[in-house]
Scaffold this motif. Structure first.
Motif, short mmCIF file in Angstrom:
data_model
loop_
_atom_site.label_atom_id
_atom_site.label_comp_id
_atom_site.label_asym_id
_atom_site.label_seq_id
_atom_site.Cartn_x
_atom_site.Cartn_y
_atom_site.Cartn_z
N SER A 55 31.16 38.26 33.99
CA SER A 55 32.26 38.07 35.24
C SER A 55 31.84 38.93 36.45
N PHE A 57 33.62 40.39 38.77
CA PHE A 57 34.48 41.54 38.63
C PHE A 57 34.16 42.74 38.00
N THR A 58 33.21 42.61 36.82
CA THR A 58 32.99 43.75 36.27
C THR A 58 32.25 44.70 36.98
N PHE A 59 31.15 44.19 37.80
CA PHE A 59 30.25 44.97 38.71
C PHE A 59 30.56 45.26 40.10
N VAL A 60 31.33 44.26 40.36
CA VAL A 60 31.91 44.08 41.73
C VAL A 60 33.26 43.89 42.05
N PRO A 61 34.04 44.66 41.79
CA PRO A 61 35.57 44.71 41.50
C PRO A 61 36.21 44.05 42.61
N ASN A 62 35.70 44.07 43.86
CA ASN A 62 36.43 43.65 45.12
C ASN A 62 35.87 42.30 45.48
N TYR A 63 35.12 41.55 44.58
CA TYR A 63 34.44 40.26 44.84
C TYR A 63 35.80 39.10 44.96
N SER A 64 35.65 38.63 46.22
CA SER A 64 36.63 37.53 46.05
C SER A 64 36.24 36.32 46.87
N GLU A 134 23.65 53.77 38.92
CA GLU A 134 24.08 53.44 37.65
C GLU A 134 22.82 53.02 37.00
#
Length: 142
Positions: A55, A57-64, A134
């Motif tokens: 997913s 979103f796990t690594f790029v929370p603002n992906y859209s 990270e």
């Protein structure tokens, strides 16, 4: 790679147009990789063909991104949708990437899937999964 794996029918997705470069492969099983954020997209017909997914979103929370109407219709999306990025594992784990430009979009209700290529977006095909700071804490791989 797996030997024989029993996959619940709810985890098998139809990709009517296949995946880019694998148009003849239209049926894939989504298999979670235990205790990790990753899953495998395994061809039902071709045992040697699988893709590592995560997913985004796990690594790029603002992906859209906005899914266009044609893709929504092809996938018969009403409400539920799952989004994954294909992962490329590098021999140096901290250089592993995910493809944010062409997400794999799944409709878990109809069990339909498609890899969608986004247009006019800042996303790229080789987005580093782990930021440099990270990556230092990642020991021994994924």
């Amino acid at each position: 790679m797996w030997g024989e794996v029993e996959v619940p029918e709810k985890d098998v997705y139809q990709f009517p147009k296949g995946l880019p470069g694998f148009e003849e492969e239209t049926e894939f099983a989504l298999i979670p990789w235990e205790d990790t954020p990753f899953s495998y997209l395994q061809s039902v017909r071709e045992k040697d063909l699988s893709f590592l997914l995560v997913s985004p979103f796990t690594f790029v929370p603002n992906y859209s991104f906005e899914l266009n109407e044609v893709d929504k219709e092809e996938l018969e999306i009403v409400e539920q949708v799952s989004v994954y990025s294909m992962v490329t594992i590098h021999s140096q784990t901290n250089k592993s990437t995910m493809n944010l430009l062409a997400p794999v979009v799944l409709n878990p209700e109809q069990r339909l899937g498609k890899q969608v290529v986004l247009h006019q977006t800042p996303y790229e095909t080789r987005h580093l999964i782990w930021a440099e700071d990270e990556a230092k804490s990642v020991k021994g791989g994924v």
